[in-house]
Design an enzyme around this catalytic site. Structure first.
Site, PDB file in Angstrom:
ATOM      1  N   TRP A  34       1.207  -1.509   0.321  1.00 50.25           N
ATOM      2  CA  TRP A  34      -0.116   0.191   0.133  1.00 50.25           C
ATOM      3  C   TRP A  34       0.983   0.972   0.370  1.00 50.25           C
ATOM      4  O   TRP A  34       1.784   1.542   0.779  1.00 50.25           O
ATOM      5  CB  TRP A  34      -0.961  -0.098   1.747  1.00 50.25           C
ATOM      6  N   ASP A  37       0.749   3.233   3.192  1.00 58.20           N
ATOM      7  CA  ASP A  37       1.692   2.173   3.995  1.00 58.20           C
ATOM      8  C   ASP A  37       2.889   2.798   3.755  1.00 58.20           C
ATOM      9  O   ASP A  37       4.065   2.743   5.175  1.00 58.20           O
ATOM     10  CB  ASP A  37       1.072   1.185   4.839  1.00 58.20           C
ATOM     11  N   ASP A 162     -10.860   6.024   4.205  1.00 59.00           N
ATOM     12  CA  ASP A 162     -12.229   4.984   3.891  1.00 59.00           C
ATOM     13  C   ASP A 162     -13.732   5.693   4.598  1.00 59.00           C
ATOM     14  O   ASP A 162     -13.863   6.092   3.620  1.00 59.00           O
ATOM     15  CB  ASP A 162     -12.009   3.667   3.681  1.00 59.00           C
ATOM     16  N   TRP A 347     -12.477   4.676  10.145  1.00 57.24           N
ATOM     17  CA  TRP A 347     -12.118   5.952  10.510  1.00 57.24           C
ATOM     18  C   TRP A 347     -13.477   7.354  10.841  1.00 57.24           C
ATOM     19  O   TRP A 347     -13.313   8.438  10.776  1.00 57.24           O
ATOM     20  CB  TRP A 347     -11.904   6.638   8.836  1.00 57.24           C
ATOM     21  N   GLU A 390      -3.901  -1.730  14.459  1.00 63.49           N
ATOM     22  CA  GLU A 390      -4.624  -1.151  13.131  1.00 63.49           C
ATOM     23  C   GLU A 390      -4.333   0.454  14.096  1.00 63.49           C
ATOM     24  O   GLU A 390      -4.151   1.774  13.367  1.00 63.49           O
ATOM     25  CB  GLU A 390      -5.517  -1.690  12.274  1.00 63.49           C
TER      26      GLU A 390
HETATM   27  C1  DGY Z   1      -9.284  -1.425   2.285  1.00 62.98           C
HETATM   28  O1  DGY Z   1      -9.725  -2.047   1.019  1.00 62.98           O
HETATM   29  O2  DGY Z   1      -9.831  -0.787   3.217  1.00 62.98           O
HETATM   30  C2  DGY Z   1      -8.071  -0.541   2.007  1.00 62.98           C
HETATM   31  O3  DGY Z   1      -8.952   0.475   2.967  1.00 62.98           O
HETATM   32  C3  DGY Z   1      -8.332   0.230   0.620  1.00 62.98           C
HETATM   33  O4  DGY Z   1      -6.839   0.735   0.392  1.00 62.98           O
END
Ligand code: DGY
Length: 434
Positions: A34, A37, A162, A347, A390
């Site tokens: 990613w 990341d 997201d 988020w 995470e």
């Molecule tokens: C996911 O797939 O959940 C990611 O956040 C998208 O990049």
């Protein structure tokens, strides 16, 4: 565990998630590379292996599209454990990639690796420089097509945040009637109460289908069903442009200076467009409808290091104090007093170490040392108490989402650990390094 043990554990996590030249965010949930990341992971790698840190960024850069775009996922291998995979994206890229970009953290990480590594690192930075310049040029052209001085996203995934409540109204009008059946994989790795809801996912998939059907052609993307100016992209982009400018001076890339300065000037003028006077914070702005996000997200505090944000710093710091009194751990991704706050859902509430790292850097750059210290010590406590998750609940400190997470381990090593080297966290120094 002592802090030294945590340092060792964080190194083990990064080594365990190393797939040879790139690092997966965590095993299972995210089995590829990613974009943002990796930019954060490189800072953690630099603490124990600078050559490997550069390699992380070089591998990412090897997936740059011919038009300059840096995609958000690079599918170096096949893995059934993730959806949507290369067939859904249909980008025809080699290696296969997704079709959207991500916040441009890369230049800021390169600048930090140069600060840590000195002249010996200049060669590697110099070979990345033209690629970063082309990516930033792409972002300013393709995600700010009207030249407003703010960066938009064509999909919530592009922002990295997201399911931020600010996207809800814009996603609600997306036609999902043709999405059909699909099988999510994320909720087989992680509790579904910690992940985006189905209606969000349907809209995400409708947007992916739109991109695929128009061949990811940038002008069509900018005319698509979703184009929202994002506070995170805009302020991370402004910092990245400043870091790119610093690199241009440090590396003798004088020809790029005027262009980068013009992006910085544009963002300094454009930032005010994102100010929501009702909320007294910077909020996302739907470029289709003119609708604004209606709550304080953690990204708003990224303006505390921006000169252009100075007229609003007092209002932002008042929010910081209020939210910090309500939440045991700063900085929640969304205001805990807002009705859409959801303490464990991705988020919509949780604390993320990478956002804290950036917010603390901007607070320090703005001269708000006390608040910067709070953000760092909260991050340290979260990781000490819960481990390398995470993300974390801002109210209880409980770890959530995936475990053994690379970017959380990296943020510990590069910043939150008492043993972290200060060069890696320092905000951009003067614009003309010697
Ligand atoms: C996911 O797939 O959940 C990611 O956040 C998208 O990049």
């Amino acid at each position: 565990m002592s802090d030294d043990d945590l340092d060792r554990r964080a190194i083990e996590i990064l080594r365990g998630n190393d797939r040879g030249g790139y690092t997966v965010p965590t095993h299972g949930l995210y089995p590829f590379q990613w974009n943002w990341d990796s930019a954060f992971v490189a800072l953690g790698l630099a603490v124990f292996d600078q050559a490997r840190a550069w390699q992380e960024l070089e591998t990412l850069a090897s997936a740059q599209w011919p038009d300059g775009m840096f995609p958000h996922i690079v599918f170096h291998v096949e893995d059934e454990g993730y959806f949507p995979g290369p067939e859904q994206w249909g980008t025809n890229a080699t290696p296969p990639t997704s079709g959207y970009s991500n916040p441009p953290v890369l230049a800021s990480s390169v600048r930090r690796l140069v600060s840590l590594g000195g002249a010996a690192s200049h060669e590697r930075a110099r070979s990345l420089f033209p690629k970063m310049l082309r990516w930033h040029r792409w972002l300013h052209a393709r995600r700010d097509p009207q030249g407003l001085g703010v960066l938009a996203v064509a999909h919530p995934w592009e922002s990295g945040r997201d399911n931020l409540p600010d996207w809800d109204a814009s996603l609600a009008s997306i036609d999902t009637s043709r999405v059909g059946e699909y099988r999510r994989r994320d909720t087989s790795h992680v509790d579904s109460a910690m992940r985006p809801k189905k209606r969000d996912y349907d809209a995400y998939m409708a947007l992916v289908a739109y991109g695929r059907e128009c061949g990811w052609e940038p002008e069509a993307m900018a005319r698509g069903p979703f184009l929202v100016a994002d506070v995170g992209m805009t302020l991370i982009g402004l910092r990245a442009d400043r870091d790119l400018l610093w690199l241009a001076h440090a590396l003798g890339e004088g020809a790029a200076v005027a262009e980068i300065e013009s992006w910085i000037d544009g963002a300094e003028q454009g930032l005010e467009r994102l100010w929501n006077a009702d909320v007294q914070a910077y909020c996302n702005l739907d470029l289709r409808t003119g609708a604004r996000g209606g709550g304080v997200s953690s990204a708003a505090f990224l303006a505390c290091g921006a000169r252009a944000g100075a007229p609003h710093h007092a209002a932002l710091l008042a929010h910081f104090e209020r939210i910090g009194a309500h939440a045991r751990y700063c900085v929640p991704s969304y205001d805990p007093a807002h009705p859409d706050f959801d303490a464990l859902r991705y988020w919509r509430g949780p604390v993320w170490a990478v956002v804290n790292f950036q917010v603390a850097g901007e607070l320090a750059a703005g001269g708000y040392a006390e608040q910067a210290k709070r953000v760092r010590s909260d991050t340290r406590e979260l990781i000490r108490n819960a481990g390398f998750f995470e993300y974390f609940c801002p109210l209880t400190g409980r770890g959530a989402g995936g475990g053994e997470f690379s970017w959380t381990a990296a943020m510990w090593l590069a910043w939150a650990s008492p043993n972290a080297p200060p060069e890696l966290a320092a905000p951009t120094p003067g614009e003309h390094p010697g």
